[in-house]
Design an enzyme around this catalytic site. Sequence first.
Site, short mmCIF file in Angstrom:
data_model
loop_
_atom_site.label_atom_id
_atom_site.label_comp_id
_atom_site.label_asym_id
_atom_site.label_seq_id
_atom_site.Cartn_x
_atom_site.Cartn_y
_atom_site.Cartn_z
N CYS A 111 53.42 67.14 67.99
CA CYS A 111 53.95 67.91 69.12
C CYS A 111 53.59 67.30 70.47
O CYS A 111 54.24 67.57 71.47
CB CYS A 111 53.45 69.35 69.06
SG CYS A 111 53.79 70.19 67.51
N CYS A 156 57.18 83.16 66.92
CA CYS A 156 57.26 81.75 66.52
C CYS A 156 58.33 81.05 67.35
O CYS A 156 59.40 81.62 67.62
CB CYS A 156 57.64 81.60 65.05
SG CYS A 156 56.65 82.58 63.90
N ILE A 187 63.14 75.74 66.34
CA ILE A 187 63.42 74.32 66.47
C ILE A 187 64.54 74.15 67.49
O ILE A 187 65.27 75.09 67.80
CB ILE A 187 63.80 73.68 65.13
CG1 ILE A 187 65.07 74.32 64.54
CG2 ILE A 187 62.65 73.78 64.14
CD1 ILE A 187 65.59 73.61 63.30
N HIS A 211 61.53 74.06 70.45
CA HIS A 211 60.54 73.00 70.29
C HIS A 211 61.15 71.75 69.66
O HIS A 211 61.05 71.55 68.46
CB HIS A 211 59.39 73.54 69.43
CG HIS A 211 58.19 72.66 69.38
ND1 HIS A 211 57.99 71.58 70.22
CD2 HIS A 211 57.08 72.69 68.56
CE1 HIS A 211 56.85 71.00 69.93
NE2 HIS A 211 56.28 71.66 68.93
#
Length: 383
Positions: free
Chosen positions: A82, A200, A203, A325
Site C-alpha cells: 500500500c 472497509c 478497491i 484504494h
Amino acid sequence: MTGRSTAIWGVGTSAFGKQASLGGPRLAWQATTEALDDAGLKAADIEAVYAGSVFGDPGTVTRSLQQIGIVEVPVITIENACASGTSAFHEARMAVDTGRFERVLAFGIETMTSHFEGAISPIASDPDGAQGYAMPSIYGMSATRYQHEFGVTNEQMAAVAVKNRRHAVGNPRAQHRKTVTVQQVLGSRMVADPITLFQCCSIADAAAAVVVGPLGGSGEPAQEVAIRSSALRSGRLWDHTTDRVWGWDIVADTAARAYEEAGVGVGDVDVFEVHDAFTIGEIITTEALGLCELGGGGRLVESGHTSLGGPQPVNPSGGLLSRGHPLGATGLAQIAEIAWQLRGMAADRQVPGARIGAVETMGGGTAGIDGNACVVTVLEQVG
C-alpha cells in the site's frame, strides 16, 4: 537532509472508481498531464520517473508513460504494498535532494478491477493469507483487542466512516460520495467481526502523479509546496506478546523520524491524510502519529477533533474509505490532496489557513512483521 531543499511543483490524479474499461494508459494520461500542466512542464522536461505499482503487469508503468512522451529516461518501479506510491515519492525527493536529477515524476497506477472482482485475495505464496491472516482479519483482531483493552466502541469505529464519507462530499474524484449514518455503517454486512462492510475501503482503478524539483526552481515558486521531510521504514518482528497492536509501532517510529527531520511537532500539523483502509486503522494511526494517547483514538474521532472544522482534520479527501484504494496510486493521491490543501485549492473540503500537512501510508506486512513499509511525509506551504 534539511528537508527544505526540495519541493512539489505539480500534482494530478485521475478520478477513483471501478473503471478498468478506461485502461491504465488513459488513467495515466489524466493524472500525469494534470501534474505536468500544474508544474508548467512538458513531458520532455522530466529526467527520471519513480513509480509505484503492486498488481500491474510487467511493463505497465513504461507503457502508460510512453503515450505521454516520457521516454528515454530512467523509470524505476517500486512495489511496497500500500505504500508503493509514497515510497516512489520518497525516492523521487531523495533523487532531487542529492542532486541526481532536477525534474522528477513520482507516479502511481493500479487497475485493481482487472485483477479482482471484490476483496483482494491472498496470493499463492502468502502463507499467512492461506491461514486466514488476510488484512480484514488482522484489522478485525486489532479492533477486538482495542475494544477489550481500551473500551473502543462499535459506534466510535463507525464514526470514522461517517466522518470520511461526509468529507468526500466535497471531493469530486472520490468513488463514494454519499453520506452514511452510524446506524447504516453498523448495519452493513459483517466482514471481520467487529468490522462491517462500510468500515472497509473499496478497491479502485486510478493513477496519481507528483512532479518534484528543487525548492524555488519552478516557473511559479509561490505555488510550490516544500517537502520538509520524508521518512521510510520497514517493520520489526511482531507477535501476540507485543504491547501494541500490529501497525502501531512502525507508524509511531516513522512519524518520529519525520517530525524530527522537519523540525516540527504533531501540534504544528494542520491537516493529515492517513491510511484508513479500515476504520480501526485510522484510529490506531492517529494515536501512533501523536494526535492522542494510546487507546484514545476512538474518543478523538468522536470529539470532532479530526473532522473538517475541528483543530486537526484527518482525511479531508474522504480517505481510502471514500476514495477507494488503488494501491500504487493511493499514496500519491494523499500527497496531491495535502498539496491542494496547503495551496488553498481544496474547494468545499478546504482546511482554512492550513500551512503544514502530513501524509502517512503503511503497507503490507504479515502476522509476524509489523508492516513491510511505512512512509510519513511532512509538507509546508511556501507562498
